[in-house]
Design an enzyme around this catalytic site. Sequence first.
Site, PDB file in Angstrom:
ATOM      1  N   LEU A 143       9.558 -11.234  -2.727  1.00  0.00           N
ATOM      2  CA  LEU A 143       9.679 -11.841  -4.045  1.00  0.00           C
ATOM      3  C   LEU A 143       8.661 -11.282  -5.020  1.00  0.00           C
ATOM      4  CD1 LEU A 143      10.148 -15.599  -3.082  1.00  0.00           C
ATOM      5  CD2 LEU A 143      11.896 -13.982  -3.807  1.00  0.00           C
ATOM      6  N   ALA A 144       7.432 -11.074  -4.563  1.00  0.00           N
ATOM      7  CA  ALA A 144       6.384 -10.624  -5.482  1.00  0.00           C
ATOM      8  C   ALA A 144       5.181 -10.178  -4.683  1.00  0.00           C
ATOM      9  CB  ALA A 144       5.985 -11.742  -6.435  1.00  0.00           C
ATOM     10  N   PHE A 155      -3.277 -12.519  -3.966  1.00  0.00           N
ATOM     11  CA  PHE A 155      -3.533 -12.900  -2.585  1.00  0.00           C
ATOM     12  C   PHE A 155      -2.771 -12.030  -1.598  1.00  0.00           C
ATOM     13  CE2 PHE A 155      -4.300 -16.814  -5.010  1.00  0.00           C
ATOM     14  CZ  PHE A 155      -5.596 -17.085  -4.598  1.00  0.00           C
ATOM     15  N   GLY A 156      -1.628 -11.484  -2.015  1.00  0.00           N
ATOM     16  CA  GLY A 156      -0.811 -10.687  -1.123  1.00  0.00           C
ATOM     17  C   GLY A 156       0.660 -10.862  -1.417  1.00  0.00           C
ATOM     18  N   PRO A 157       1.527 -10.287  -0.583  1.00  0.00           N
ATOM     19  CA  PRO A 157       2.969 -10.363  -0.834  1.00  0.00           C
ATOM     20  C   PRO A 157       3.545 -11.743  -0.526  1.00  0.00           C
ATOM     21  CG  PRO A 157       2.549  -9.205   1.215  1.00  0.00           C
ATOM     22  CD  PRO A 157       1.211  -9.461   0.597  1.00  0.00           C
ATOM     23  N   VAL A 158       4.644 -12.075  -1.209  1.00  0.00           N
ATOM     24  CA  VAL A 158       5.346 -13.331  -0.997  1.00  0.00           C
ATOM     25  C   VAL A 158       6.795 -13.006  -0.645  1.00  0.00           C
ATOM     26  CG1 VAL A 158       5.918 -15.591  -1.957  1.00  0.00           C
ATOM     27  CG2 VAL A 158       3.888 -14.378  -2.764  1.00  0.00           C
ATOM     28  N   LYS A 180       3.808 -16.752   1.994  1.00  0.00           N
ATOM     29  CA  LYS A 180       2.753 -15.988   1.313  1.00  0.00           C
ATOM     30  C   LYS A 180       1.784 -15.450   2.356  1.00  0.00           C
ATOM     31  CE  LYS A 180       1.069 -17.603  -2.572  1.00  0.00           C
ATOM     32  NZ  LYS A 180       1.237 -16.556  -3.592  1.00  0.00           N
ATOM     33  N   ASP A 223      -7.535 -19.169 -11.094  1.00  0.00           N
ATOM     34  CA  ASP A 223      -6.640 -18.102 -11.562  1.00  0.00           C
ATOM     35  C   ASP A 223      -5.434 -18.718 -12.275  1.00  0.00           C
ATOM     36  OD1 ASP A 223      -5.876 -15.464 -11.941  1.00  0.00           O
ATOM     37  OD2 ASP A 223      -4.710 -15.386 -10.100  1.00  0.00           O
TER      38      ASP A 223
END
Length: 855
Positions: A551-552, A556-559, A573, A697
């Site tokens: 998704l993105a 923090f890292g990939p989802v 996540k 954030d």
Amino acid sequence: MGFGVFTSFLVLALFFRPFLCQPPNTDGFFVSDFLQKMGLSSSKVYNFSAAICSWQGVFCEKENVVGLVASGLGLSGLIPDNSIGKLKNLESLDLSNNKITGLPSDFWSLGSLKALNLSSNQISESLSSNIGNFGLLESLDLSSNIFSGIIPEAISSLLSLQVLKLDRNRFESNVPSGILNLHSLVSIDLSSNQLSGSLPDGFVAAFPKLKSLNLAGNGIRGRDSDFTGIKSMTYLNISRNLFQGSVISVFQEPLEVIDLSQNQFQGHISRVHFNSSFNWSHLVYLDLSENHLSGEIFSNLHDAHNLKHLNLAYNRFSQQAFPKISMLSGLEYLNLSETNLIGHILTEISEFASLRTLDLSKNHLNGQIPLLSIKKLQVLDVSNNNLSGDIPVSLLEKLPWMEKFNFSYNNLTLCASEFSPATLQTAFIGSLNSCPIAANPDLFRRKSPQHRGLKLALALAIALVCLLVGLLFLAFGCRRKTRMWAVKQNSYKEEQIISGPFSFQTDSTTWVADVKLATSVPVVIFEKPLLSFTFADLLSATSHFDRGTLLAEGRFGPVYRGFLPGGIHVAVKVLVHGSTMTDQEAARELEHLGRIKHPNLVPLTGYCLAGDQRIAIYDYMENGNLQNLLHDLPLGVQTTEDWSTDTWEEDDNDGIQNVGSEGLLTTWRFRHKIALGTARALAFLHHGCSPPIIHRDFKASSVYLDSNLEPRLSDFGLAKIFGSGLEDEIARGAPGYVPPEFLQLESGSQKTPTPKSDVFGFGVVLFELITGKKPVEDDYPDEKEANLVTWVRALVRKNQGTMAIDPKIHGTGLETQMEEALKIGYLCTADLPSKRPSMQQVVGLLKDIEPVLHQ
């Protein structure tokens, strides 16, 4: 010659006429001079040539002006010196509902004043300590202005004061201890300011005549003991503050209105009856929502037979049946949302003929909706329960005339043809359509047998051809739709890759799960502890963390998007930046985050510790995030932290179905709803969690819309799991959201994020909601090298905020509310963190401008 002299004299007389209307240095001269310089012209009502005591709103004694009422006359600007400040005998002055911006230096010489009303103006200055000169003052109303700074200690000199209204300003710091000297006070209203600290010792007991106390919408800290010694008080509102302690102690005679909402009170309200002599029959209004109350809803509600308003929503009550409230038939407002109710809705509620608002959402109620008295009902919310059966016809017929209703997420049935698609998608999500099928009378008429066989054969032939064509389309469609998910999942099952380590790659990073056996690594799901999931299930759910399910990629890292066994739709996540915590510490922190629940937070569903990787599992948010919706970004322009593709599902034409801002986000009401819900989420993290949680954030892409179109904040608390390196990166923030205190850091220096850092980010998002513009790199009229914050703040300072309002929401609500919202954003984005309000105060300010709901 004589005629010329006469003409000159006539011209001069006409020229000086305004100054000759009243004799100089008289009360009439000072009043007329004041009114004219403030923009009021002579009229039948104010004939400046007539005797001053004959004017409307002017009261005299022996030709001296003792009273002046000039409310709502459009007076604007700074009050000039040598005008009303010269009215030495003035006892009562009302200049409310104008556009006055400041007071003259001689204003404080009005030592005879007994009543002063300057409310609803635009006075933007600190309150002078010369207020102490008004020793005879009995009523002081400065509400709804822009007074700032502290409330001066000189207020202690107003010994005759009975009414004090300083609400809806920007006063800050502590409530002055000098207020304890004002023993004659009958009413105090300090609500909707930026007050903080604790109340002076013995605050309530100092006012034996006090009947009304309103401290709502500040950041005042205190305990239940601050309210001991109530003697005459009938109205108490301390909502939206930081009071703690036992709720039982606050219930004292002779209170009739009690609002303790959005604080941190604890205890079992069912014990009020046993621990105090409180007379429930006096109670008219009770709001205990959004506290930490537990136990059962009190059983002695039947004694409160005069109660009109009851709100117990969002507490921590134990599971219990619907309370017996038959004696509360006079209720006009009832909110029991998220109070852990089970069983049926009692049918006795149908006898509540005065009920205007009923909210039973987010409980575990079952059975049918009883018949309701719908004569006055305007708001009804029974969403997120287990209700079933038909919605009563009489209720359905009333809905078009109601302000708001929601039946979503139940097992209810209705005839959907009676409502628009938009209404069905927002108020009846998950409901079953059961419209009756009307018979066609033509089917019952006798047909001529002529050519019947030929017609039958032709019909069969056409049906067969249509069936074949349909099957062909279906085959190709299914093949195309499922080739990414089904084929990859099947190939994965065939390969049965269950031994590691596992390596996965995205466009920006490669991450490794150092797991030897996928089936040996557990996945913890908080709400379903009996389900036995493993890392192998995560592999299956995400097609081996395939890029097609990505998704993105955020900070923090990939989802990834996935479906766990049982159809559980999740966003996975992967926290790839590593962590300085041990597995036990990380698990403990994730368990803590999983217990944090709020209607406006994205819930953490579970987690998995796969080697060095910490994997957080969240509820999937069906309607995308605010940044993509507000700025109409399609799938190909995803930014950080985008979890949802429901907004951008592929259609049969390889197009993008982007709901964008052309739908819901084109109304002021919906944008305000997002702002208020998000503010509540941050306020809960800052003030409702111990220790407080700083988001670090906050930005538009952190705000998601769930299936019920409620705003939810994501990624709270994750920064703590990582080392200081990532925390420093997060502190730097996204472009346009970074507070000034971080931009001004010298090289090598560090600054720790605070709640006021989050407040600044919220202010930026609020500006985005109202203007429709991005924080940076957008078109800011008349500003070449600006960002969103500097552009909007400059307009607000010049009282030109309306120029910043998004044209898409023009005409969808009150422009004054939008301007007030810009001013709230202005406060949030102040350069100095100490000048920014707390999020609890922001919630109060936004609630004050909440649009009226219409369905």
